[in-house]
Write a protein that holds these residues in place. Sequence first.
Motif, short mmCIF file in Angstrom:
data_model
loop_
_atom_site.label_atom_id
_atom_site.label_comp_id
_atom_site.label_asym_id
_atom_site.label_seq_id
_atom_site.Cartn_x
_atom_site.Cartn_y
_atom_site.Cartn_z
N ASP A 115 -31.08 24.01 122.38
CA ASP A 115 -31.46 25.10 121.49
C ASP A 115 -31.73 26.36 122.31
N SER A 116 -31.42 27.49 121.74
CA SER A 116 -31.77 28.75 122.41
C SER A 116 -32.96 29.34 121.69
N ILE A 117 -34.02 29.56 122.43
CA ILE A 117 -35.21 30.15 121.82
C ILE A 117 -35.25 31.62 122.21
N ILE A 118 -35.25 32.47 121.20
CA ILE A 118 -35.23 33.91 121.45
C ILE A 118 -36.48 34.55 120.87
N PRO A 119 -37.41 34.97 121.73
CA PRO A 119 -38.59 35.65 121.21
C PRO A 119 -38.16 36.96 120.56
N HIS A 120 -38.75 37.28 119.41
CA HIS A 120 -38.35 38.50 118.72
C HIS A 120 -39.59 39.23 118.21
N GLU A 121 -39.73 40.47 118.65
CA GLU A 121 -40.92 41.23 118.26
C GLU A 121 -40.75 41.85 116.87
N VAL A 122 -41.79 41.70 116.05
CA VAL A 122 -41.77 42.32 114.73
C VAL A 122 -43.08 43.07 114.52
N THR A 123 -43.04 44.02 113.60
CA THR A 123 -44.25 44.77 113.28
C THR A 123 -44.91 44.14 112.06
N LEU A 124 -46.15 44.53 111.82
CA LEU A 124 -46.85 44.04 110.64
C LEU A 124 -46.15 44.56 109.38
N GLU A 125 -45.59 45.76 109.48
CA GLU A 125 -44.81 46.32 108.37
C GLU A 125 -43.64 45.38 108.02
N ASP A 126 -42.95 44.87 109.07
CA ASP A 126 -41.82 43.95 108.83
C ASP A 126 -42.27 42.72 108.05
N LEU A 127 -43.45 42.20 108.41
CA LEU A 127 -43.94 40.98 107.76
C LEU A 127 -44.47 41.27 106.36
N TYR A 128 -44.88 42.50 106.12
CA TYR A 128 -45.39 42.87 104.80
C TYR A 128 -44.21 43.11 103.84
N ASN A 129 -43.20 43.81 104.34
CA ASN A 129 -42.10 44.23 103.48
C ASN A 129 -40.90 43.28 103.50
N GLY A 130 -40.83 42.43 104.53
CA GLY A 130 -39.64 41.63 104.73
C GLY A 130 -38.58 42.49 105.39
N LYS A 131 -37.67 41.87 106.15
CA LYS A 131 -36.67 42.67 106.86
C LYS A 131 -35.49 41.81 107.25
N SER A 132 -34.32 42.40 107.15
CA SER A 132 -33.14 41.72 107.65
C SER A 132 -32.80 42.33 109.00
N ILE A 133 -32.61 41.49 109.98
CA ILE A 133 -32.33 41.99 111.33
C ILE A 133 -30.98 41.48 111.79
N LYS A 134 -30.12 42.40 112.18
CA LYS A 134 -28.82 42.00 112.71
C LYS A 134 -28.83 42.23 114.20
N MET A 135 -28.29 41.30 114.94
CA MET A 135 -28.24 41.54 116.38
C MET A 135 -26.99 40.93 117.00
N ASN A 136 -26.58 41.55 118.08
CA ASN A 136 -25.41 41.06 118.81
C ASN A 136 -25.88 40.08 119.87
N MET A 137 -25.18 38.95 119.93
CA MET A 137 -25.57 37.95 120.91
C MET A 137 -24.32 37.42 121.60
N GLU A 138 -24.55 36.73 122.68
CA GLU A 138 -23.45 36.10 123.36
C GLU A 138 -23.72 34.61 123.35
N LYS A 139 -22.70 33.81 123.04
CA LYS A 139 -22.92 32.37 123.13
C LYS A 139 -21.68 31.67 123.70
N GLU A 140 -21.91 30.46 124.17
CA GLU A 140 -20.82 29.66 124.72
C GLU A 140 -20.09 28.99 123.55
N VAL A 141 -18.79 29.13 123.52
CA VAL A 141 -18.02 28.38 122.52
C VAL A 141 -16.96 27.56 123.24
N VAL A 142 -16.60 26.44 122.62
CA VAL A 142 -15.61 25.57 123.23
C VAL A 142 -14.28 26.33 123.34
N CYS A 143 -13.67 26.26 124.51
CA CYS A 143 -12.43 26.99 124.77
C CYS A 143 -11.33 26.51 123.81
#
Length: 410
Positions: A115-143
């Motif tokens: 598993d990849s554990i990615i710490p992600h910082e959020v604000t109290l506003e995010d937790l109050y209002n809810g938020k969708s977060i998109k992010m670019n990541m890199e992962k290993e895929v089978v060739c």
Amino acid sequence: MPVETHLYELLDVTFDASEEDIKKAYRKKAKEHHPDKNINDPEAGQKFQEMAAAYEILSDGNKRAVYDTHGMEGLSGPGSGGHGMEAEEIFAQFFGRQMFGFDFGPDARRGKGEDSIIPHEVTLEDLYNGKSIKMNMEKEVVCAVCKGSGARGNAKPKPCSTCDGQGWTRIKTRLPSGAYGMARARCTDCHGHGEKLKEKERCKKCKGEKTIKEKTRQEIFVEKGMADRQRIVLAGAGDQQPGIPAGDVIFLLKVLPHESFERSGDDLLTHVTITLSEALLGFSRIILTHLDGRGVKLTTPPGKVIKPQDSIVLRGEGMPVYRRPDEKGDLYVIFDVEMPDDQWLKTVDVKAVEAVLPPKRLDVEPHPEVVDEADFEESDIVDFGEGNDDDWEDDDDDDDDDDEPDCRPQ
Ligand SMILES: [Zn+2]
Ligand SMILES: [Zn+2]
């Protein structure tokens, strides 16, 4: 004293240990008992798991309270499972995946990838209002070219001679305690695969690595009312390896301190500064801007004097309840009363003010026999106790990230 003490004993902490003490104790114990460092101790894995479980419970205020009053029985009821972290995830949070160059490798027990554990910082506003977060990541895929064999055409790999086909070698390593021990390390020759292909037999696309890095875009939803350290799991979105299902991507929420609001469970706390006039005569005004940008207006009841540090509760103005966002906790407001300054005093009729204010106090009672005249000198309270010989020992604590959030008046 708690009804059970086993978990406290496991981490070797006292019953009144702070969250920070528990964190430190776990950090120390988990390093000591990590199975990779105790390969000759068949019970190391078990101890390590227990340690992580103890940490998970004692570091969570709610679970700790349940444990203290009802013991493990209280925690094993319906609905208490499911959120349990794997021991190695808890460990990885502390030390990162690659501690001292060891690799946890695919989790054979669960038959799936890491598993990849990615710490992600959020604000109290995010937790109050809810938020969708998109992010670019890199992962290993089978060739896709060699379908994970790593070979060109029908070439067959040969067992790695460096590690005898095991994928790992034993290395001498220095433990944090300073002692030397033996540990397993991924074979650097075959990168843990246990087998190798000749240069010209390798797949052109992945160079024989079986997987390639691919950029992906992930979207996570921070739901209303989520908590600090809550995990958002994207099942199967982790790195792929040939032959086993991919691990998960786990976002671990870390809530940043807020400058106005402090949170405890579903409740919020804030400070509001009012003037002396407002404290005595009441007011009707917008006292704060909430986490969703809304103003909150308050009208005090007539005839109510507000004293410094008095608190009130605004029902339903707290955090949304997780998974029941229509319900909300409460908002506690502490009043800081701002006294007028010397400048104000110069502009008013002092006799008139004295006439309307409550009378001054008389001498202390009983009247002392001996009375000295003292001088009025302003001071800075940090000087209190200065000049003592015994210095305070410096706390070598380096992680100040758990400080209580600043609660500033709005
Ligand atoms: Zn390939
Ligand atoms: Zn090898």
